[in-house]
Motif scaffolding. Structure first.
Motif, PDB file in Angstrom:
ATOM      1  N   ASP A  24      12.375  37.019 -20.734  1.00 56.53           N
ATOM      2  CA  ASP A  24      11.154  37.701 -21.147  1.00 56.53           C
ATOM      3  C   ASP A  24       9.875  36.935 -20.815  1.00 56.53           C
ATOM      4  OD1 ASP A  24      11.530  35.675 -22.972  1.00 56.53           O
ATOM      5  OD2 ASP A  24      11.358  36.943 -24.764  1.00 56.53           O
ATOM      6  N   PRO A  26       6.670  36.217 -19.145  1.00 60.84           N
ATOM      7  CA  PRO A  26       5.936  37.282 -18.451  1.00 60.84           C
ATOM      8  C   PRO A  26       5.439  36.981 -17.043  1.00 60.84           C
ATOM      9  CG  PRO A  26       4.551  36.273 -20.135  1.00 60.84           C
ATOM     10  CD  PRO A  26       5.922  35.685 -20.298  1.00 60.84           C
ATOM     11  N   SER A 180       2.563  43.969 -13.198  1.00 54.95           N
ATOM     12  CA  SER A 180       3.879  43.538 -13.662  1.00 54.95           C
ATOM     13  C   SER A 180       3.751  42.482 -14.752  1.00 54.95           C
ATOM     14  CB  SER A 180       4.694  42.990 -12.491  1.00 54.95           C
ATOM     15  OG  SER A 180       5.936  42.490 -12.932  1.00 54.95           O
ATOM     16  N   ARG A 184       4.864  42.945 -18.738  1.00 52.40           N
ATOM     17  CA  ARG A 184       5.822  42.027 -19.347  1.00 52.40           C
ATOM     18  C   ARG A 184       5.196  41.289 -20.531  1.00 52.40           C
ATOM     19  NH1 ARG A 184      10.268  40.507 -16.326  1.00 52.40           N
ATOM     20  NH2 ARG A 184      10.098  38.358 -17.073  1.00 52.40           N
TER      21      ARG A 184
END
Length: 234
Positions: A24, A26, A180, A184
């Motif tokens: 996870d 980012p 993106s 995230r």
């Protein structure tokens, strides 16, 4: 100044790489730098002390020289500090700028010029730091960060060559990468980072520490390079 040493096997360096490898995490740019073996890590003592500044600076110069010789995308230089400390966001921000001021003062003393592709005034929307004539965007991480993507187990400063972002813009890849990362980050933190802005909209100095600052915030950094007064990119 001491010659740069290889800290790749240091426990703090491995912990930082593991942090980036988390599913996870980012920043896909940092993940790309790691996967391409283009993330250099130096381990220093404490972000609150100038003790290792004379190690950090030549390592940063070496990184800038390698990048200039081969400007491949997704290269980063990270300084990871061994002492976690118990720093508030305000304290970390102060020490971050202390370290950056110290490094920039050494750069000016050696006669390097400010990268004229960016502004030296930290209040200018086109500001970036400059070392050995190469512009850098800096990302600060520490245990007390409010944004989980910045919450590493010890303080760290990550130096990213500014020209990488310009190349991504020129090739039409910047907005895709940025989207993106934002997506995230929202998935991880539950909200959009209020400090994010594109280069040229607001000074990127506001983003370095990761702390949310208001419109009245003023960056404490003072450029001392000989050409800093005339670096006013439009």
């Amino acid at each position: 100044m001491q010659l740069p040493r290889d800290d790749r096997d240091h426990p703090r360096a491995e912990a930082f790489r593991a942090f980036i490898r988390q599913t996870d995490f980012p920043c896909v740019g940092a993940k790309a730098a790691l996967s391409k073996a283009q993330l250099r890590v130096l381990v220093a003592r404490s972000v609150t002390s100038a003790w290792d500044d004379m190690r950090i600076y030549p390592a940063l110069l070496a990184f800038a020289a390698r990048y200039r010789a081969r400007p491949d995308l997704f290269q980063s230089f990270a300084v990871v500090f061994e002492e976690a400390g118990d720093l508030s966001e305000e304290q970390f921000e102060r020490h971050l700028w202390d370290r950056l001021q110290s490094l920039a003062d050494k750069d000016a003393w050696l006669g390097h010029r400010w990268d004229e592709r960016v502004a030296a005034d930290p209040g200018n929307p086109h500001f970036s730091l400059s070392f050995a004539g190469e512009a850098f965007f800096v990302v600060g991480l520490h245990p007390g960060a409010s944004r989980p993507g910045r919450r590493f187990s010890s303080p760290a400063l990550v130096f990213n060559p500014h020209s990488q972002f310009e190349h991504l813009r020129e090739t039409g890849r910047y907005e895709t990468l940025r989207s993106s990362i934002l997506r995230r980050d929202v998935a991880l933190a539950g909200s959009v980072n209020p400090m994010l802005a594109r280069h040229g909209e607001l000074s990127e100095a506001r983003q370095y520490s990761g702390r949310a600052v208001d419109d009245g915030w003023r960056c404490p950094f003072q450029p001392r390079h000989a050409n800093a007064g005339g670096s006013d990119v439009r």
